[in-house]
Write an enzyme that holds these catalytic residues in place. Sequence first.
Site, PDB file in Angstrom:
ATOM      1  N   GLU A 159       5.266   5.886  -6.853  1.00 28.58           N
ATOM      2  CA  GLU A 159       7.001   5.827  -5.906  1.00 28.58           C
ATOM      3  C   GLU A 159       6.377   3.772  -5.944  1.00 28.58           C
ATOM      4  OE1 GLU A 159       6.812   7.130  -1.858  1.00 28.58           O
ATOM      5  OE2 GLU A 159       6.387   9.026  -3.409  1.00 28.58           O
ATOM      6  N   ASP A 174       9.258   2.933   7.641  1.00 31.37           N
ATOM      7  CA  ASP A 174       7.811   2.281   6.959  1.00 31.37           C
ATOM      8  C   ASP A 174       7.480   1.948   8.192  1.00 31.37           C
ATOM      9  OD1 ASP A 174       8.163   2.848   4.438  1.00 31.37           O
ATOM     10  OD2 ASP A 174       9.226   1.829   4.162  1.00 31.37           O
TER      11      ASP A 174
END
Length: 270
Positions: free
Chosen positions: A53, A64
């Site tokens: 990815e 994140d």
Amino acid sequence: MSGNSQLLSDTLAAAKAQDRGALIAYLPAGFPTVDGGIAAVKAVFEGGADIVEVGLPHSDPVLDGPVIQTADDIALRGGVKIADVLRTVREAYEATGRPVLVMTYWNPVDRYGVERFTAELAEAGGAGCILPDLPVQESALWREHAGRHGLATVFVVAPSSRDERLAKITAAGSGFVYAASLMGVTGTRTSVGLEARTLVERTRTTTELPVCVGLGVSTAEHAAEVAGFADGVIVGSAFVKRMLDAPDEAAGLVAVRELAGELAEGVRKR
């Protein structure tokens, strides 16, 4: 040119046929530089990753944790553009012939243009996109263009997802289902936990798609544990941390290649 969603499906099926989990690595484009990011993706493939990815750096990466946020900040301050993300996909795919996805928040795609983004991602050899903040009920336009261009649409499910919503998400997705192993943001952890196994079991009652687990996996032991109940193991922060901790880019490439090797061995010990 059509995208490589079929290559993604075939890769996951091949891992299953070998009675192992697939190793899916995540690295942001443009980190530590555009060229360095491309080299890092190639290095993790060389180490044993099945799928990569490529992250599209974002100024507000809500899923994140601090490690990936730091890498995104470095990439953004370096001036990374969507064109660089697509170049990363193209060069990684052309060098390896393996599936490369883009993981991105919705806003950059929306601003760039859905038709333009899907067409250019397919032309670059991309296999699809992971869209963690695009609600499935608002995804029809994306899925129309992605399907037209042969791109998989990977949605994220979480332990908090109710059964009815799980079914809606998995019915709309393709390629695989990204199961977030716990509530929270990305980052390495000491264990993956029971929530991940339960979520995989619940998700499998709604779909025939492979279910791959991310968030928190950082060691070969984690990878082996998760591969025991999931179709794929997604590792991001651990790779990024190896790059951040390295004294220079060359050492970083060695470090991520070695980690990919360790994790690839782990998914084979399910």
